[in-house]
Design a protein around this motif. Structure first.
Motif, mmCIF file in Angstrom:
data_model
loop_
_atom_site.group_PDB
_atom_site.id
_atom_site.type_symbol
_atom_site.label_atom_id
_atom_site.label_comp_id
_atom_site.label_asym_id
_atom_site.label_seq_id
_atom_site.Cartn_x
_atom_site.Cartn_y
_atom_site.Cartn_z
ATOM 1 N N ILE A 1 0.841 -1.205 0.000
ATOM 2 C CA ILE A 1 0.000 0.000 0.000
ATOM 3 C C ILE A 1 0.879 1.259 0.000
ATOM 4 O O ILE A 1 0.568 2.239 -0.682
ATOM 5 N N CYS A 2 1.985 1.213 0.745
ATOM 6 C CA CYS A 2 2.909 2.361 0.677
ATOM 7 C C CYS A 2 3.462 2.496 -0.737
ATOM 8 O O CYS A 2 3.511 3.602 -1.290
ATOM 9 N N ALA A 3 3.856 1.362 -1.335
ATOM 10 C CA ALA A 3 4.377 1.411 -2.714
ATOM 11 C C ALA A 3 3.347 2.070 -3.627
ATOM 12 O O ALA A 3 3.663 2.988 -4.393
ATOM 13 N N GLY A 4 2.115 1.617 -3.518
ATOM 14 C CA GLY A 4 1.049 2.164 -4.370
ATOM 15 C C GLY A 4 0.816 3.639 -4.119
ATOM 16 O O GLY A 4 0.518 4.406 -5.049
ATOM 17 N N THR A 5 0.972 4.067 -2.876
ATOM 18 C CA THR A 5 0.755 5.484 -2.539
ATOM 19 C C THR A 5 1.776 6.356 -3.273
ATOM 20 O O THR A 5 1.426 7.390 -3.858
ATOM 21 N N TYR A 6 3.055 5.923 -3.272
ATOM 22 C CA TYR A 6 4.080 6.742 -3.935
ATOM 23 C C TYR A 6 3.890 6.714 -5.457
ATOM 24 O O TYR A 6 4.077 7.727 -6.130
ATOM 25 N N LEU A 7 3.480 5.551 -5.986
ATOM 26 C CA LEU A 7 3.223 5.479 -7.432
ATOM 27 C C LEU A 7 2.057 6.391 -7.814
ATOM 28 O O LEU A 7 2.112 7.107 -8.824
ATOM 29 N N ALA A 8 1.021 6.400 -6.984
ATOM 30 C CA ALA A 8 -0.141 7.265 -7.267
ATOM 31 C C ALA A 8 0.264 8.737 -7.219
ATOM 32 O O ALA A 8 -0.217 9.554 -8.019
ATOM 33 N N ALA A 9 1.179 9.060 -6.301
ATOM 34 C CA ALA A 9 1.623 10.459 -6.191
ATOM 35 C C ALA A 9 2.356 10.890 -7.464
ATOM 36 O O ALA A 9 2.164 12.011 -7.950
ATOM 37 N N VAL A 10 3.183 9.993 -8.017
ATOM 38 C CA VAL A 10 3.894 10.342 -9.253
ATOM 39 C C VAL A 10 2.886 10.497 -10.395
ATOM 40 O O VAL A 10 2.978 11.423 -11.216
ATOM 41 N N PRO B 1 -7.194 -2.967 -4.188
ATOM 42 C CA PRO B 1 -7.352 -2.897 -2.724
ATOM 43 C C PRO B 1 -8.068 -1.644 -2.227
ATOM 44 O O PRO B 1 -7.788 -0.541 -2.699
ATOM 45 N N THR B 2 -8.954 -1.837 -1.278
ATOM 46 C CA THR B 2 -9.645 -0.707 -0.651
ATOM 47 C C THR B 2 -8.648 0.278 -0.026
ATOM 48 O O THR B 2 -8.899 1.483 -0.010
ATOM 49 N N ASP B 3 -7.514 -0.232 0.463
ATOM 50 C CA ASP B 3 -6.530 0.653 1.112
ATOM 51 C C ASP B 3 -5.841 1.583 0.119
ATOM 52 O O ASP B 3 -5.083 2.468 0.521
ATOM 53 N N MET B 4 -6.075 1.368 -1.180
ATOM 54 C CA MET B 4 -5.507 2.266 -2.207
ATOM 55 C C MET B 4 -6.568 3.151 -2.845
ATOM 56 O O MET B 4 -6.241 3.993 -3.676
#
Ligand code: EPZ
Length: 420
Positions: A233-242, A303-306
């Motif tokens: 989920i952290c990985a996905g958060t940084y990818l979403a930010a980019v 995932p709901t967390d993303m």
């Protein structure tokens, strides 16, 4: 109290390495009760939720000490103290400690964890599963009293593939005589990680990651050294930010198959991805394209967390997107904050319609839950101008120094005391 000050609008560049997964580390810590020996957990992230779990462990008489990123837990003796609401209120997932205490002590007492910002979060599946293992359970004025003196292995058919219930029951079965079978088990990667951990202690858990898990009880488990999986989920958060802010970033310490649901959607919004065995490089040069429908569900679905972080990214899309939240009934709270930045989002029940706008503007925002808070950081990094984000304590539950991670990829995210 602290707040984040974010000066956004710059493309992101550089690389970062992702922390170990909170949602793997929490059940692993709970599972330390299954052995009298010391357990060493390496790369354990420093998080508010981990602190809350360690407080529960100490309340039960266990030794728990985190030095840097190495956590040592030793539950030589376990005291059957009631885990009261001061402790369960800080960590809703404390309920899954029931399984490990019962497996080891055959009794357990825990205050009802209650709901939280994202939903009611009932625990009926946990209770039904433990009852199927012959645990007698009474609710005594909000304290769940479990008597496992006649506990027996058995077959549990989960009505829904709950992550926490599956983890609870895997731990419950670990020290029982005979074979415990969980049918319709959750298949999230964190379940596989917990099974690996129990097996590293000498346990016999088979089939994790599939919908039927078999646990052959063993007499005793022993200590071990374990490193939890990377945080998808952290990985996905940084990818979403980019994807939201643009730029080119390498995200390291990822397991690509764990984040497939995210990378597939990132390709659809126009991101260029270079996926290696433990890293993903993302390059985004234009506004994201909209997603016709982004729907959350159990793994391997999105995932709901993303959901909040991807929704934040879609506020900048070149068209309209529809987001459907199927797991939690109240996970769109953050959208009211995004509206302050100029995002156009309409929410009805579990569906959000997001009309993309060319730019977001910095604003004063308040995080009221973990992933919704992360979505505000994603939006603030992509927005033009300055944002102030209150409620950092929610974000600190799951992201280890999120400001440092963002700083390392060229964003300006500063943590300051509220009085400054
Ligand atoms: C885990 O929560 C995660 N937490 C959550 O992450 C995550 O959102 C969730 O799984 C879904 O992936 C941890 O791993 C610590 P569930 P959990 O039981 O186990 C309903 C984050 O942001 N349900 O799979 O609590 C429930 O209400 C957190 O890091 C029942 O009805 O999730 C929900 O609608 C938030 N009865 C659905 O099932 C039950 O007895 C999924 O819940 C249990 C659950």
């Amino acid at each position: 109290m602290q707040k984040f000050i974010v000066d956004g609008g710059m493309p992101l560049k550089g690389e970062l390495s992702v922390q170990s997964a909170k949602n793997a580390a929490l059940p692993i810590i709970a599972a330390c009760i299954l052995t009298e020996d010391a357990v060493t957990i390496e790369n354990c992230p420093k998080l508010k939720d981990i602190d809350a779990m360690l407080d529960i462990m100490r309340h039960l008489g266990c030794f728990a000490e985190q030095k840097g990123d190495v956590l040592t837990v030793c539950c030589r003796d376990v005291a059957l103290n009631v885990i009261n609401s001061d402790l369960t209120g800080k960590l809703r997932s404390s309920i899954f400690i029931l399984g490990s205490i019962l497996s080891r002590c055959r009794r357990a007492y825990i205050s009802h964890p209650g709901g939280c910002e994202i939903g009611l979060r009932p625990i009926d599946l946990h209770i039904a599963g433990l009852k199927a293992l012959n645990v007698k359970i009474d609710d005594d004025y909000g304290v769940i009293c479990c008597d496992g003196s006649d506990m027996k292995s058995g077959i549990i058919n989960l009505d829904f593939a709950s992550v926490g219930a599956t983890e609870n029951l895997m731990m419950a079965g670990a020290l029982l005589d005979g074979e415990t079978v969980i049918v319709n088990a959750a298949r999230e990667p964190e379940i596989i990680d917990l099974a690996r951990f129990i097996n590293a202690m000498g346990g016999r858990v088979y089939g994790a990651g599939e919908s039927v898990i078999r646990i052959i009880g063993v007499k005793k488990l022993h200590g071990c050294i374990y490193k939890p999986m990377p945080d998808r989920i952290c990985a996905g958060t940084y990818l979403a930010a980019v994807a939201a802010a643009g730029g080119s970033v390498t995200v390291r310490n990822v397991v690509p198959e764990h984040i497939f649901g995210m990378t597939e959607r990132l390709k659809k919004i126009g991101a260029k991805l270079n996926v290696r065995h433990d890293s993903v490089r993302i390059t985004v040069n234009e506004r994201p394209r909209p997603l016709h429908k982004l729907e959350t569900n159990v793994y391997p679905a999105f995932p709901t967390d993303m959901q909040p972080q991807f929704s934040a990214m879609l506020t900048r899309a070149t068209g309209s997107s529809i987001v459907v939240e199927n797991l939690f009934e109240n996970r769109f709270g953050y959208t009211a904050e995004l509206a302050k930045m100029g995002a156009l989002i309409t929410v009805k029940d579990r569906v959000a319609v997001i009309r993309g706008v060319p730019k977001l503007s910095g604003a004063v925002l308040r995080a009221s839950d973990l992933r919704g808070g992360a979505a505000l950081v994603v939006a603030a990094v992509a927005a033009e101008g300055r944002s102030v984000i209150y409620g950092t304590e929610h974000i600190d539950r799951g992201y280890e120094y999120i400001e440092r991670a963002f700083e390392s990829i060229g964003a300006s995210v500063r943590r300051v005391d509220d009085s400054d």
